[in-house]
Structures are given as structure tokens and as C-alpha cells.
Design an enzyme around this catalytic site. Structure first.
Site, PDB file in Angstrom:
ATOM      1  N   GLU A   1       2.570  -2.279  -8.538  1.00 64.49           N
ATOM      2  CA  GLU A   1       3.903  -2.543  -9.072  1.00 64.49           C
ATOM      3  C   GLU A   1       4.055  -4.063  -9.108  1.00 64.49           C
ATOM      4  O   GLU A   1       3.808  -4.734  -8.099  1.00 64.49           O
ATOM      5  CB  GLU A   1       4.963  -1.928  -8.140  1.00 64.49           C
ATOM      6  CG  GLU A   1       6.340  -2.095  -8.728  1.00 64.49           C
ATOM      7  CD  GLU A   1       7.446  -1.501  -7.881  1.00 64.49           C
ATOM      8  OE1 GLU A   1       7.160  -0.834  -6.869  1.00 64.49           O
ATOM      9  OE2 GLU A   1       8.609  -1.721  -8.258  1.00 64.49           O
TER      10      GLU A   1
ATOM     11  N   ARG B   1      -4.215   3.711   4.473  1.00 67.05           N
ATOM     12  CA  ARG B   1      -4.004   2.332   4.058  1.00 67.05           C
ATOM     13  C   ARG B   1      -4.577   1.381   5.114  1.00 67.05           C
ATOM     14  O   ARG B   1      -4.749   1.744   6.270  1.00 67.05           O
ATOM     15  CB  ARG B   1      -2.529   2.053   3.795  1.00 67.05           C
ATOM     16  CG  ARG B   1      -1.614   2.145   4.996  1.00 67.05           C
ATOM     17  CD  ARG B   1      -0.236   1.552   4.692  1.00 67.05           C
ATOM     18  NE  ARG B   1       0.298   1.968   3.403  1.00 67.05           N
ATOM     19  CZ  ARG B   1       0.804   1.105   2.501  1.00 67.05           C
ATOM     20  NH1 ARG B   1       0.830  -0.180   2.740  1.00 67.05           N
ATOM     21  NH2 ARG B   1       1.286   1.547   1.377  1.00 67.05           N
TER      22      ARG B   1
ATOM     23  N   LYS C   1       4.762  -5.853   0.548  1.00 71.88           N
ATOM     24  CA  LYS C   1       5.286  -6.877  -0.366  1.00 71.88           C
ATOM     25  C   LYS C   1       6.736  -7.210  -0.079  1.00 71.88           C
ATOM     26  O   LYS C   1       7.155  -8.350  -0.215  1.00 71.88           O
ATOM     27  CB  LYS C   1       5.156  -6.385  -1.808  1.00 71.88           C
ATOM     28  CG  LYS C   1       3.778  -6.599  -2.386  1.00 71.88           C
ATOM     29  CD  LYS C   1       3.713  -6.120  -3.820  1.00 71.88           C
ATOM     30  CE  LYS C   1       3.672  -4.609  -3.857  1.00 71.88           C
ATOM     31  NZ  LYS C   1       3.452  -4.071  -5.215  1.00 71.88           N
TER      32      LYS C   1
HETATM   33  P1  ATP Z   1       3.714  -2.563  -0.583  1.00 70.27           P
HETATM   34  O1  ATP Z   1       4.343  -1.609   0.375  1.00 70.27           O
HETATM   35  O2  ATP Z   1       2.990  -3.675   0.051  1.00 70.27           O
HETATM   36  O3  ATP Z   1       4.656  -3.027  -1.643  1.00 70.27           O
HETATM   37  P2  ATP Z   1       2.774  -0.659  -2.375  1.00 70.27           P
HETATM   38  O4  ATP Z   1       1.935   0.507  -2.046  1.00 70.27           O
HETATM   39  O5  ATP Z   1       4.196  -0.397  -2.671  1.00 70.27           O
HETATM   40  O6  ATP Z   1       2.579  -1.730  -1.264  1.00 70.27           O
HETATM   41  P3  ATP Z   1       1.766  -0.994  -4.965  1.00 70.27           P
HETATM   42  O7  ATP Z   1       1.814  -2.180  -5.854  1.00 70.27           O
HETATM   43  O8  ATP Z   1       2.563   0.177  -5.334  1.00 70.27           O
HETATM   44  O9  ATP Z   1       2.180  -1.495  -3.542  1.00 70.27           O
HETATM   45  O10 ATP Z   1       0.276  -0.595  -4.644  1.00 70.27           O
HETATM   46  C1  ATP Z   1      -0.774  -0.578  -5.558  1.00 70.27           C
HETATM   47  C2  ATP Z   1      -1.910   0.195  -4.956  1.00 70.27           C
HETATM   48  O11 ATP Z   1      -2.364  -0.448  -3.775  1.00 70.27           O
HETATM   49  C3  ATP Z   1      -1.484   1.593  -4.561  1.00 70.27           C
HETATM   50  O12 ATP Z   1      -2.465   2.498  -5.018  1.00 70.27           O
HETATM   51  C4  ATP Z   1      -1.422   1.549  -3.069  1.00 70.27           C
HETATM   52  O13 ATP Z   1      -1.722   2.792  -2.521  1.00 70.27           O
HETATM   53  C5  ATP Z   1      -2.462   0.485  -2.729  1.00 70.27           C
HETATM   54  N1  ATP Z   1      -2.148  -0.141  -1.451  1.00 70.27           N
HETATM   55  C6  ATP Z   1      -1.015  -0.788  -1.105  1.00 70.27           C
HETATM   56  N2  ATP Z   1      -1.056  -1.202   0.168  1.00 70.27           N
HETATM   57  C7  ATP Z   1      -2.259  -0.824   0.660  1.00 70.27           C
HETATM   58  C8  ATP Z   1      -2.909  -0.955   1.934  1.00 70.27           C
HETATM   59  N3  ATP Z   1      -2.336  -1.567   2.954  1.00 70.27           N
HETATM   60  N4  ATP Z   1      -4.153  -0.430   2.057  1.00 70.27           N
HETATM   61  C9  ATP Z   1      -4.744   0.173   1.035  1.00 70.27           C
HETATM   62  N5  ATP Z   1      -4.195   0.335  -0.174  1.00 70.27           N
HETATM   63  C10 ATP Z   1      -2.966  -0.147  -0.376  1.00 70.27           C
HETATM   64 MG    MG Z   2       4.879   0.709  -4.371  1.00 73.87          MG
END
Ligand code: ATP
Ligand code: MG
Length: 559
Positions: free
Chosen positions: A40, A265, A275
Site C-alpha cells: 500500500e 511476518r 508503517k
Molecule cells: P505495515 O503494517 O507496516 O503498514 P502492511 O502489511 O500494512 O505493513 P503493506 O504495504 O500492506 O504493508 O504490505 C505489503 C506486503 O508486505 C504484504 O504482502 C505484507 O504481508 C508484507 N509485509 C508487511 N510487513 C511484513 C513483515 N513484517 N514481514 C513480512 N512481510 C511483511
Molecule cells: Mg496494509
């Protein structure tokens, strides 16, 4: 929270997702693997995302498939093109190239049409409950939810209302489109989840064309199906959402049938991996930007001096598992040491200078000494460094009243100057406050490094920089930006976990041959560790070095 180092599935030849992929290829379920990385664009990528990127791209590479970069841009309030650009830069820097660049917003029209299909099938309805009312009537793990009073609206009424939602007749929050699934389902995700919400927000790509936006749980499976993604890999929190994922694919009558798989994760000790929180650090001015070297962002790690090779090797080592774990941050550091060990030039830097005058060295004389560039890698050759009557040594390498077993400089003691001569401390000069400002030493010309001198031995070797040609430089030493709570269950508020000593700025000197060091050049400074030239702060005569990592750690990844 258990402190574990994930050591499962270390080799690239095994992990549970590969097992699935291989079985699917063998059974002919898919002819080609297609994965995607779906960020995102609401922030910069962090090291957790790097794990997901490596997983998706390397999986497709290994099985000669494809990987798309798809921006999940369904929440315009928080998204921005700055993030879209930064994310692309980071994925490329990590060493990956996507097959197609896509945006969920490319599919808004198709998603809308599929929602109309759901309404026509009696599988979705417009609901007037507020977000809070929806939450309140959703039930709990032990109690079923309650039916919305709007659940039995006619197809005609729903079609009309949904069209009017799109046309902008209603305010934010006045209505939503919900899937009609099962308010009694033990899986709360299936209790008539919201598919569309109203948000009169300008979108960075679609502008004002839309005022309704699809929810993640609806947009994601459709995006996957439209792109022909075969293996949609996400983190474990989405495990409960998988039945909804499958429901959307089936009820929207998509041709392709992607499958969702979940993995744990990445969590790192002393590291915030969200983020939302990282943005808070930027917005509150705790750090200077998303790429502040203290940030666990890909751009922050890069600016600190981490290489893409080290990050990829780390991601491979931690592997892909379904078990929850917290990886020791020192493991990441282990991989940058490994990567730079034979690559980085080994030079001398004095970060807390103390002047030393070598009283028996001829005044006005400067000699050039040989210094190997990397003692473990002969191919890196030899450089010449100046030596003269005045040099700088490290303040910490001198003690006026040393404890026993102190082998560095103290009055009367002799030490080796790396690449140069033995010197003996003869006199300590202090200022009015009693601070040591200068040392007077003598040197023994017989002891020149490389001369084969064996007359006597000294226990300490210290580093130095010749004073007249020394290049002033700034050094930034880091500690974790955030500290984990000491007590396991004492979850302190986020902003109270900030380490007040996360950066220490020092002014010292480097060897003259480093005058030209520029953005992202990496060095091993004798005894201090690995450093990177900060690309943002250096230039126009100023050189700033970020310490990537010290030389040693108690952590052994192979242990
Ligand atoms: P955040 O909570 O940091 O905003 P998010 O999952 O909302 O993380 P996205 O941009 O939606 O962020 O994530 C893009 C991809 O990265 C998704 O497939 C998510 O599962 C993966 N991802 C995010 N954080 C991790 C992590 N700590 N370890 C492994 N994969 C991750
Ligand atoms: Mg997300």
C-alpha cells in the site's frame, strides 16, 4: 514474546511454499507461477517488506515464473505518489525487476461491475449502519452477530442505492456495501464484511472519478484474479480472511482461481515494523526523514550502509515459516559484516582525536608508509599513508592511570602504531582543567612495520592518522531507535520507547586518501567497524560517515 532466531528452512531448496508450488506444477494445476508484491503506498518499505519482496520475486525466479508489483491504492486518504516512487526505487535497489507494474485502482471499474453482480445475485446489500454500529452488531468469538435492518433490501433498491453511492449522493460513512454471508459464522471475517465505503477523497491516480473505494478484502482477491496470480502470499494475520478471499473469487465469478498462502511476518528485536508507527517518527520529527539511517526502512538501511546483497542473504537465512518468531537484530548485522569483510577497504579513522607529538622524529619530515587495503584480501592492494612528527590517536587508546591488563598507551608504556612504528609515552600535557590535551612520545626507528624487526614485542596496537594531512570527518554512531520493554508484558506506549541516545555525532579525522570518499562508499575503520559515507549529508568538503555496524558481535548466526 519469545525471543527466537528463525533458523527453519535455511536453504533455498526448502520451504513450505515451495513445496506447494512444486506440487501444483507437478499436478498441472498451474502452468506458470505468478506472484505479486502488493504494497500500500502509504509509507516507505521496511525490512519486513524486504522479506516479502525476496520471497515473492525469488520464488517466481526459481520456477521461471513472473512477479507483478501491484500498488494496493484503495485508501486515498493515506496514499501518495511520493510513496509510489520510493517503493519502486527500493524494490529495484534490492535487485528485483517486476514483470508488470499494476495498481489496484486500474481495476476500479471492473471491481464495481463485480459488486453489481454480487448485488444482482443477492450476495451484497447497501447498509446504512454507521461503522460503530456495524462493529457493535458484529458479535464476538462466542456470540453470533445481529442482522442489519437493511439486510433484506431488494435487489432493485440495492442497485439504485449503490449507483447513487458511486454518483456521490451520500456523505462519507452514510452507507456501505456489505457482502451478505453469515452473521452467525464462527469466523468473524465472514459476518457480512464491508466491501465498499464512501470517501470523498482525491485519489493520487484516479483523481475525483470515484467517491467509493473497495476494501482490502474485496480488492485484493479480485486484483489477484485479474492478474492471474497463482500464489498470493501474505502474512499470517490474514489467515482468517482466506475464506472471504475464496468467497469473493467464487461469488464474483472470476475466471482465474488464485490461492492465498500465509507466512509469519518478520519481527526484529528493538525494531518497529509498521508503517503507521514509522510515519509517526517522521511526522513527530524524531527522525529527519524516512531514510534516516536509524530507520528500519529499506532506504534507511541503504543510507546507513547496508547492501542489497546483505539484506537478501538475511532474508534467505531467516527463511519462510508459519511459526511466529522474533529475529535478533544482530543477525541482520552479521550479514552486512559477511558481505563487506572482503570488499571494504580497511583504513584508519580517529573519531575522538588526541594529538601526539613524536619528539625524536625529525621536524618537517613526512614519510610514506605501506598499508595493505584489506589484510584478508590481497587483491585489494596496498596504499601509502603519510607519517610525521604529529599524529592523532584515539582518546580512548590512552589512560593516565590504567588498570592492570591495559595494553594501550599510558605513561612509560610502548605500543605499536598500526602500519608504522613502536612509540613510548613520555609526557602528558594537560590544560587548566586537568584535561589531557596532548601526549609527547618517542618512536624507535628500528621497529618500522614490515622491516622484520623482532627485537621485542608489544601487546597493544593502536590506530592513528597523520595530523598535517588528516581529513576532518564527522562520524555518526547509532543505537537502536526504539528499545523493547524490559518486562515481557510491560508494553510501553510507543513514543516512550524511543531511545534518547540513538545517535552520537563525533568529529575526528580520516586518512588523506579518503578526501574523495563520496556517497555510499564503504570502509572498515580499524577497530571501529564498518562505515558508509552518508550520501545526503556529505559533499562540498564535508564528509559524514554512518557506522553500519561495529566489528564484532556476540551473535553467531550459525550457532
Ligand atoms: P505495515 O503494517 O507496516 O503498514 P502492511 O502489511 O500494512 O505493513 P503493506 O504495504 O500492506 O504493508 O504490505 C505489503 C506486503 O508486505 C504484504 O504482502 C505484507 O504481508 C508484507 N509485509 C508487511 N510487513 C511484513 C513483515 N513484517 N514481514 C513480512 N512481510 C511483511
Ligand atoms: Mg496494509
Amino acid at each position: 514474546m519469545e525471543r527466537l532466531v528463525a533458523v527453519e528452512n535455511k536453504t533455498s531448496s526448502s520451504n513450505f511454499i515451495k513445496t506447494i508450488v512444486e506440487a501444483d506444477l507437478k499436478a498441472g494445476k498451474v502452468s506458470e507461477i505468478v506472484t505479486r508484491f502488493p504494497p500500500e503506498p502509504n509509507g516507505y518499505l521496511h525490512i519486513g517488506h524486504a522479506k516479502s519482496i525476496c520471497l515473492n520475486f525469488e520464488l517466481a525466479d526459481e520456477y521461471k515464473g513472473k512477479t507483478n508489483l501491484r500498488f494496493d491504492d484503495t485508501n486515498p486518504l493515506k496514499e501518495d505518489t511520493e510513496y509510489v516512487d520510493a517503493i519502486q526505487e527500493d524494490v529495484r535497489w534490492l535487485g528485483f525487476e517486476w514483470d508488470d507494474l499494476r495498481f489496484a485502482s486500474d481495476y476500479f471499474e471492473e471491481m464495481y461491475n463485480r459488486a453489481v453482480l454480487l448485488i444482482k445475485k443477492g450476495k451484497a446489500y447497501v447498509c446504512d449502519l454507521s461503522a460503530e454500529q456495524i462493529r457493535e452488531t458484529r458479535g464476538t468469538l462466542t456470540e453470533p452477530g445481529q442482522h442489519s435492518p437493511y439486510r433484506n433490501r431488494s435487489v432493485e433498491e440495492n442497485l439504485d442505492l449503490f449507483a447513487r453511492m458511486r454518483a456521490g449522493e451520500f456523505k462519507d460513512g452514510e452507507k456501505v456495501l456489505r457482502a451478505k454471508i453469515d452473521m452467525g459464522s464462527p469466523n468473524i471475517t465472514l459476518r457480512d464484511p464491508v466491501l465498499y465505503r464512501i470517501s470523498h477523497t482525491h485519489h493520487h491516480r484516479t483523481g475525483d472519478a470515484w467517491c467509493i473505494y473497495p476494501m482490502y478484502d474485496y480488492a485484493h482477491p479480485l486484483g489477484d484474479a485479474i492478474e492471474g496470480i497463482t500464489h498470493s502470499i501474505c502474512t499470517l494475520e490474514f489467515e482468517d480472511h482466506r475464506p472471504l478471499y475464496d468467497w469473493v473469487i467464487a461469488e464474483c465469478e472470476m475466471d482465474a482461481e488464485p490461492h492465498q498462502y500465509e507466512f509469519a511476518r518478520l519481527n526484529l528485536t528493538n525494531t518497529i515494523m509498521s508503517k503507521r508507527y514509522l510515519k509517526m517518527l517522521v511526522d513527530e520529527g524524531v527522525v529527519d526523514a524516512w531514510d534516516d539511517p536509524r530507520m528500519p526502512t529499506v532506504s534507511g538501511l541503504r543510507r546507513k550502509g547496508f547492501t542489497a546483497e546483505a539484506i537478501r542473504a538475511f532474508c534467505r537465512e531467516i527463511g519462510v515459516a508459519r511459526a511466529y518468531s522474533v529475529v535478533d537484530e544482530r543477525m541482520l548485522e552479521h550479514f552486512i559484516r559477511e558481505d563487506l569483510k572482503l570488499k571494504a577497504m580497511r583504513t584508519m579513522a580517529v573519531i575522538k582525536p588526541l594529538k601526539v607529538v613524536i619528539t625524536n622524529y625529525p621536524e618537517g619530515q613526512v614519510e610514506m608508509l605501506d598499508a595493505e587495503n584489506n589484510a584478508e584480501n590481497e587483491e585489494m592492494g596496498v596504499r601509502q599513508i603519510p607519517f610525521s612528527r604529529e599524529i592523532y590517536i584515539e582518546q580512548d587508546d590512552f589512560m593516565e592511570n590504567p588498570p592492570s591488563k591495559y595494553f594501550r598507551l599510558f605513561p612509560g608504556n610502548e605500543v605499536r602504531l598500526k602500519h608504522a612504528y613502536f612509540i613510548t609515552c613520555q609526557e602528558v600535557i594537560k590544560d587548566a582543567e586537568g584535561q589531557v590535551t596532548e601526549l609527547r612520545c618517542t618512536y624507535d626507528p628500528e621497529t618500522k612495520s614490515g622491516s622484520g624487526f623482532t627485537g621485542r614485542k608489544v601487546k597493544g596496537t593502536i590506530h592513528w592518522v597523520e595530523a598535517s594531512q588528516a581529513v576532518p570527518a564527522e562520524f555518526r554512531l547509532f543505537e537502536p531507535l526504539l528499545l523493547d520493554s524490559e518486562e515481557e508484558d510491560d508494553e510501553k506506549p510507543f513514543l516512550e520507547r524511543i531511545n534518547p541516545n540513538s545517535v552520537e555525532v563525533l568529529e575526528g579525522f580520516v586518512e588523506p586518501n579518503m578526501k574523495e570518499a563520496a556517497g555510499q562508499d564503504k570502509f572498515q575503520f580499524f577497530r571501529h567497524g564498518y562505515f558508509n559515507v552518508d550520501p545526503k549529508l556529505s559533499g562540498q568538503g564535508r564528509i559524514v560517515f554512518n557506522r553500519i555496524v561495529s566489528l564484532k558481535s556476540s551473535f553467531d548466526a550459525k550457532a
